[in-house]
Design a protein around this motif. Sequence first.
Motif, short mmCIF file in Angstrom:
data_model
loop_
_atom_site.label_atom_id
_atom_site.label_comp_id
_atom_site.label_asym_id
_atom_site.label_seq_id
_atom_site.Cartn_x
_atom_site.Cartn_y
_atom_site.Cartn_z
N PRO A 34 0.78 -1.19 -0.13
CA PRO A 34 -0.07 0.16 0.07
C PRO A 34 0.87 1.23 0.04
CG PRO A 34 0.00 -0.75 2.24
CD PRO A 34 0.77 -1.60 1.31
N THR A 35 0.20 2.39 -0.83
CA THR A 35 1.08 3.58 -0.47
C THR A 35 -0.30 4.36 -0.12
OG1 THR A 35 0.53 4.46 -2.78
CG2 THR A 35 2.63 3.16 -2.28
N GLU A 36 -0.07 5.80 -0.09
CA GLU A 36 -1.15 6.62 0.52
C GLU A 36 -2.15 6.91 -0.76
OE1 GLU A 36 2.07 9.31 -0.95
OE2 GLU A 36 1.92 7.47 -0.12
N THR A 37 -1.60 6.56 -1.93
CA THR A 37 -2.33 6.79 -3.19
C THR A 37 -3.46 5.56 -3.59
OG1 THR A 37 -0.58 6.25 -4.51
CG2 THR A 37 -0.98 8.40 -4.09
N VAL A 38 -2.74 4.50 -3.78
CA VAL A 38 -3.14 3.31 -4.43
C VAL A 38 -1.98 2.10 -3.89
CG1 VAL A 38 -4.84 4.19 -6.05
CG2 VAL A 38 -2.46 3.20 -6.86
N TYR A 39 -2.67 0.78 -3.98
CA TYR A 39 -1.44 -0.18 -3.95
C TYR A 39 -0.64 -0.29 -5.16
CZ TYR A 39 -3.29 -2.38 0.43
OH TYR A 39 -3.59 -2.68 1.64
N GLY A 40 0.64 -0.42 -5.13
CA GLY A 40 1.43 -0.53 -5.94
C GLY A 40 2.20 -1.98 -6.00
N LEU A 41 2.44 -2.30 -7.30
CA LEU A 41 3.09 -3.51 -7.53
C LEU A 41 4.51 -3.33 -7.70
CD1 LEU A 41 3.15 -6.68 -8.00
CD2 LEU A 41 2.57 -6.19 -10.59
N GLY A 42 5.23 -3.89 -6.55
CA GLY A 42 6.52 -3.61 -6.52
C GLY A 42 7.62 -4.75 -6.80
N PHE A 93 6.90 18.58 -0.83
CA PHE A 93 5.77 17.61 -0.99
C PHE A 93 6.12 16.24 -0.72
CE2 PHE A 93 4.55 21.39 -3.66
CZ PHE A 93 3.31 21.64 -3.17
N TRP A 94 7.40 16.04 -0.34
CA TRP A 94 7.89 14.57 -0.08
C TRP A 94 7.75 14.42 1.39
CZ3 TRP A 94 12.14 13.11 -3.99
CH2 TRP A 94 11.66 13.04 -5.35
N PRO A 95 7.65 13.25 2.17
CA PRO A 95 6.76 12.22 1.53
C PRO A 95 5.38 12.76 0.99
CG PRO A 95 7.64 11.64 3.77
CD PRO A 95 7.88 13.17 3.49
N GLY A 96 4.88 12.01 0.14
CA GLY A 96 3.62 12.45 -0.42
C GLY A 96 3.23 12.20 -1.90
N PRO A 97 2.27 12.25 -2.39
CA PRO A 97 1.70 11.88 -3.74
C PRO A 97 2.16 12.72 -4.82
CG PRO A 97 -0.09 12.90 -2.53
CD PRO A 97 0.88 12.89 -1.45
N LEU A 98 3.41 13.10 -4.90
CA LEU A 98 3.91 13.54 -5.90
C LEU A 98 5.21 12.97 -6.56
CD1 LEU A 98 4.31 16.52 -7.82
CD2 LEU A 98 6.14 17.11 -6.00
N ASP A 174 -0.74 -6.63 3.04
CA ASP A 174 -2.03 -6.10 3.32
C ASP A 174 -2.04 -4.94 4.54
OD1 ASP A 174 -4.46 -5.34 4.06
OD2 ASP A 174 -5.30 -7.36 4.16
N GLY A 175 -2.10 -3.67 3.96
CA GLY A 175 -2.16 -2.38 4.99
C GLY A 175 -3.27 -1.73 5.11
N GLY A 176 -4.33 -2.42 4.65
CA GLY A 176 -5.94 -1.83 4.94
C GLY A 176 -5.99 -0.77 3.29
N PRO A 177 -6.95 -0.09 3.60
CA PRO A 177 -7.50 0.74 2.50
C PRO A 177 -6.49 2.05 2.46
CG PRO A 177 -9.04 1.08 4.36
CD PRO A 177 -8.17 0.04 4.60
N CYS A 178 -6.42 2.47 1.10
CA CYS A 178 -5.70 3.79 0.75
C CYS A 178 -6.33 4.89 1.34
CB CYS A 178 -5.10 3.63 -0.34
SG CYS A 178 -4.07 2.16 -1.10
N ALA A 179 -5.59 6.02 1.82
CA ALA A 179 -6.29 7.21 2.26
C ALA A 179 -6.49 8.14 1.21
CB ALA A 179 -5.37 7.90 3.38
N VAL A 180 -5.49 8.35 0.15
CA VAL A 180 -5.83 9.35 -0.76
C VAL A 180 -6.63 8.71 -1.88
CG1 VAL A 180 -4.84 10.70 -2.57
CG2 VAL A 180 -3.61 10.46 -0.35
N GLY A 181 -6.52 7.46 -2.55
CA GLY A 181 -7.34 6.77 -3.32
C GLY A 181 -7.14 7.11 -4.72
N LEU A 182 -6.03 8.16 -5.02
CA LEU A 182 -5.91 8.75 -6.39
C LEU A 182 -4.45 8.40 -6.40
CD1 LEU A 182 -7.89 11.91 -7.33
CD2 LEU A 182 -8.06 9.87 -8.56
N GLU A 183 -3.96 8.20 -7.91
CA GLU A 183 -2.48 8.05 -7.86
C GLU A 183 -1.95 9.32 -7.77
OE1 GLU A 183 -4.35 4.83 -10.31
OE2 GLU A 183 -4.90 6.87 -10.16
N SER A 184 -0.40 9.30 -7.91
CA SER A 184 0.19 10.61 -7.60
C SER A 184 0.15 11.50 -8.66
CB SER A 184 1.80 10.21 -7.17
OG SER A 184 2.27 9.72 -8.18
#
Length: 328
Positions: A34-42, A93-98, A174-184
């Motif tokens: 999970p990230t604050e935006t959406v789940y990433g495939l790392g 803006f870091w850390p964050g969705p940028l 599994d870190g639960g739901p993402c808070a922002v919900g939109l990609e960076s």
Amino acid sequence: MTASEKNTFRLSATDRGIRAASSLLAQGGLVAFPTETVYGLGCDARNDRAVAGVYAAKGRPSFNPLIIHVPDTASAEAFADFTPRALDLAQAFWPGPLTLILPRKPESSISPLASGGLPTVAIRIPAHPLARKLLAAFGGPVAAPSANPSGRISPSNADHVMEGLAGRIDAVLDGGPCAVGLESTILDLTNETPILARPGGIPVEALEKALGTPLAAHGTSTGITAPGQLSSHYAPGAALHWPQSPVHPADALWLAFGPLGTRRGLTLSHSGDLAEAAANLFGHMHALDKLAAEQGQTSILLDKIPETGLGLAINDRLRRASAPRDDA
């Protein structure tokens, strides 16, 4: 499960789960997180084979670059050339969705495939605590597009990841739901004028205020320079439509903004709050797509969203989700 399928593990958000995820990444494995935006495939961004595995698991075109996730600015500077402007934005803006698109350092160890063959790198520091713990434990750059089949709805929880990629990847943390919900938000800083390559979790107005200058828009004639620029993307199985007239079937399903009233469906925000709408966007799209399939509906109707703040990014996702399918 066929011989080519993986046994996809679901890892808990514990020290043990983080260690397991880090070990899989070090072995060239694919781990959703999970990230604050959406789940990433790392994957390990330095491992050509692992990066190719991400493209294969998603069915993603190899010309579509990946975002590199790092734990701190010093790590980012090892892979990209930072101008004073880029450093100022990173500090703000870091850390964050940028995500910043910057010139790639010639000595960078990032796999060229992760950049889609471009001489640039798209890089960011996520704010999600679990993502940051994973990056610190792994100790290297992690290439991570959204953890969903290419072109489909982005995942905002671990269940969405499993629905789309179980059997194709090694694990999901599994870190639960993402808070922002939109990609960076993606900002291209490789030219004199900063270019908005993709609207996202940070409003354009905030970036323009920080920069003291308007952003230029990405031109379609320049081709794909960043993730999320395909014309058809984020699409559910059911077709999305903005109604052309006030007349619509009584049993239509709606993805609304504001009160639903007598309509059937879900609203992104009863009160018209754009931050709430952004956080709900992909989860509601997943839920409505399931409901449409259960009821034999082939389409979902959309309310208009104001083109301000996060509304710009929400509308961008809805336009791409409702565009003619690239796989049609």
